[in-house]
Design a protein around this motif. Sequence first.
Motif, PDB file in Angstrom:
ATOM      1  N   TYR A 145      49.862  -7.282  12.297  1.00 41.30           N
ATOM      2  CA  TYR A 145      48.601  -6.935  11.627  1.00 41.30           C
ATOM      3  C   TYR A 145      48.747  -6.878  10.110  1.00 41.30           C
ATOM      4  CZ  TYR A 145      46.665  -6.008  16.213  1.00 41.30           C
ATOM      5  OH  TYR A 145      46.228  -6.152  17.504  1.00 41.30           O
ATOM      6  N   ALA A 146      49.909  -7.253   9.598  1.00 37.73           N
ATOM      7  CA  ALA A 146      50.115  -7.394   8.155  1.00 37.73           C
ATOM      8  C   ALA A 146      49.711  -8.799   7.733  1.00 37.73           C
ATOM      9  CB  ALA A 146      51.576  -7.132   7.806  1.00 37.73           C
ATOM     10  N   ASP A 147      49.564  -9.014   6.440  1.00 38.70           N
ATOM     11  CA  ASP A 147      49.314 -10.359   5.912  1.00 38.70           C
ATOM     12  C   ASP A 147      49.864 -10.419   4.484  1.00 38.70           C
ATOM     13  OD1 ASP A 147      47.283  -9.571   3.970  1.00 38.70           O
ATOM     14  OD2 ASP A 147      45.842  -9.461   5.607  1.00 38.70           O
ATOM     15  N   PRO A 148      49.927 -11.609   3.896  1.00 39.31           N
ATOM     16  CA  PRO A 148      50.531 -11.727   2.564  1.00 39.31           C
ATOM     17  C   PRO A 148      49.648 -11.266   1.415  1.00 39.31           C
ATOM     18  CG  PRO A 148      50.584 -13.825   3.792  1.00 39.31           C
ATOM     19  CD  PRO A 148      49.647 -12.922   4.497  1.00 39.31           C
ATOM     20  N   TRP A 149      48.380 -10.948   1.692  1.00 35.60           N
ATOM     21  CA  TRP A 149      47.425 -10.709   0.617  1.00 35.60           C
ATOM     22  C   TRP A 149      47.098  -9.236   0.393  1.00 35.60           C
ATOM     23  CZ3 TRP A 149      46.257 -13.957   4.849  1.00 35.60           C
ATOM     24  CH2 TRP A 149      46.554 -15.298   4.630  1.00 35.60           C
ATOM     25  N   HIS A 150      47.374  -8.394   1.359  1.00 34.01           N
ATOM     26  CA  HIS A 150      46.941  -6.997   1.276  1.00 34.01           C
ATOM     27  C   HIS A 150      48.144  -6.058   1.303  1.00 34.01           C
ATOM     28  CE1 HIS A 150      43.349  -9.098   2.876  1.00 34.01           C
ATOM     29  NE2 HIS A 150      42.711  -8.244   2.104  1.00 34.01           N
ATOM     30  N   PRO A 151      48.277  -5.195   0.288  1.00 30.53           N
ATOM     31  CA  PRO A 151      49.375  -4.210   0.258  1.00 30.53           C
ATOM     32  C   PRO A 151      49.023  -2.987   1.112  1.00 30.53           C
ATOM     33  CG  PRO A 151      48.085  -4.044  -1.749  1.00 30.53           C
ATOM     34  CD  PRO A 151      47.490  -5.176  -0.958  1.00 30.53           C
ATOM     35  N   PHE A 152      49.152  -3.147   2.418  1.00 34.59           N
ATOM     36  CA  PHE A 152      48.694  -2.106   3.341  1.00 34.59           C
ATOM     37  C   PHE A 152      49.396  -0.770   3.138  1.00 34.59           C
ATOM     38  CE2 PHE A 152      47.483  -5.963   5.734  1.00 34.59           C
ATOM     39  CZ  PHE A 152      46.146  -5.674   5.960  1.00 34.59           C
ATOM     40  N   ALA A 153      50.667  -0.793   2.781  1.00 36.48           N
ATOM     41  CA  ALA A 153      51.366   0.478   2.575  1.00 36.48           C
ATOM     42  C   ALA A 153      50.678   1.295   1.485  1.00 36.48           C
ATOM     43  CB  ALA A 153      52.830   0.220   2.217  1.00 36.48           C
ATOM     44  N   ASP A 154      50.244   0.629   0.418  1.00 37.63           N
ATOM     45  CA  ASP A 154      49.592   1.324  -0.688  1.00 37.63           C
ATOM     46  C   ASP A 154      48.203   1.825  -0.303  1.00 37.63           C
ATOM     47  OD1 ASP A 154      51.812   0.712  -2.231  1.00 37.63           O
ATOM     48  OD2 ASP A 154      50.865  -1.011  -3.198  1.00 37.63           O
ATOM     49  N   THR A 155      47.408   0.951   0.323  1.00 39.55           N
ATOM     50  CA  THR A 155      46.036   1.346   0.642  1.00 39.55           C
ATOM     51  C   THR A 155      46.006   2.378   1.768  1.00 39.55           C
ATOM     52  OG1 THR A 155      45.821  -0.636   2.049  1.00 39.55           O
ATOM     53  CG2 THR A 155      45.001  -0.779  -0.213  1.00 39.55           C
ATOM     54  N   SER A 156      46.919   2.263   2.718  1.00 40.05           N
ATOM     55  CA  SER A 156      46.963   3.273   3.777  1.00 40.05           C
ATOM     56  C   SER A 156      47.410   4.621   3.238  1.00 40.05           C
ATOM     57  CB  SER A 156      47.885   2.814   4.911  1.00 40.05           C
ATOM     58  OG  SER A 156      47.303   1.735   5.620  1.00 40.05           O
ATOM     59  N   ALA A 157      48.309   4.611   2.251  1.00 44.56           N
ATOM     60  CA  ALA A 157      48.714   5.874   1.625  1.00 44.56           C
ATOM     61  C   ALA A 157      47.530   6.525   0.922  1.00 44.56           C
ATOM     62  CB  ALA A 157      49.852   5.630   0.641  1.00 44.56           C
ATOM     63  N   ALA A 158      46.703   5.712   0.268  1.00 47.55           N
ATOM     64  CA  ALA A 158      45.519   6.250  -0.408  1.00 47.55           C
ATOM     65  C   ALA A 158      44.535   6.828   0.606  1.00 47.55           C
ATOM     66  CB  ALA A 158      44.855   5.161  -1.240  1.00 47.55           C
ATOM     67  N   LEU A 159      44.338   6.122   1.712  1.00 50.24           N
ATOM     68  CA  LEU A 159      43.435   6.632   2.749  1.00 50.24           C
ATOM     69  C   LEU A 159      43.982   7.902   3.379  1.00 50.24           C
ATOM     70  CD1 LEU A 159      42.452   3.273   4.495  1.00 50.24           C
ATOM     71  CD2 LEU A 159      40.925   4.769   3.187  1.00 50.24           C
ATOM     72  N   ALA A 160      45.293   7.936   3.612  1.00 60.59           N
ATOM     73  CA  ALA A 160      45.899   9.135   4.197  1.00 60.59           C
ATOM     74  C   ALA A 160      45.704  10.343   3.290  1.00 60.59           C
ATOM     75  CB  ALA A 160      47.381   8.896   4.456  1.00 60.59           C
TER      76      ALA A 160
END
Length: 233
Positions: free
Chosen positions: A20-35
Amino acid sequence: MTAGKLTTARALLLSGTGRYADPWHPFADTSAALAALLQEGGFEVEAADDVDAALAGLGTHAAWPDLLAVNVGLPRDGGTSPGTAAAARGLEAWVSGGRPILASHVSSTSFVDSPAWEDALGGRWVRGTSMHPEYGTAHILVDPGSGAVTAGIPDFELSDERYSWLRVNPSVSVHARHRHDGALHPVAWSHVRGEARTFYDALGHDAASFESPEHRELLRRGIAWLAGGITAD
């Protein structure tokens, strides 16, 4: 529960890991912000390491969290999304069980093999129709008449992608839009589905999006609405 002991609301956060990862979205950063925003809203956050396994775990009501937060991409491996029959059943159980959902940005492209996901989200990205202009400054128009979720929040600018031409259920309550090619496109909405609630935020491409105080406040209000703390209209 022990008499007199307060319980903490729990949120399960699905982040773009593994397929569910991809090369365009920094999920670790955005999920940390949502958390962080969920924690501000009074939730204890559990981040799932395996999206499909976490969804499969929702197939039983025994240990349901109080809120499901979704920040995932579309798998590019040619497989189904959700990736297993058990994961699909778990997502459907959560939706049919009337449980609240907070969904972010690229999550509207995912779970394409689950009709329940679009119903729960109140819309989705449609391949060949939906698009976004080049990443850059986004001018967000807040609907001041859309209730406590937006009351007092002015129009704002931030660095982000601007999702356009999403397929949106006309029953949702749109809270913010942007203008592209002469049309207004929803970028934040709340969706009441029976007794259940969903808040979708099409913004949030990267950490820069969450540097906007107005964007963060809009999400705080959305989380409060999901928790029953404020009304959406």
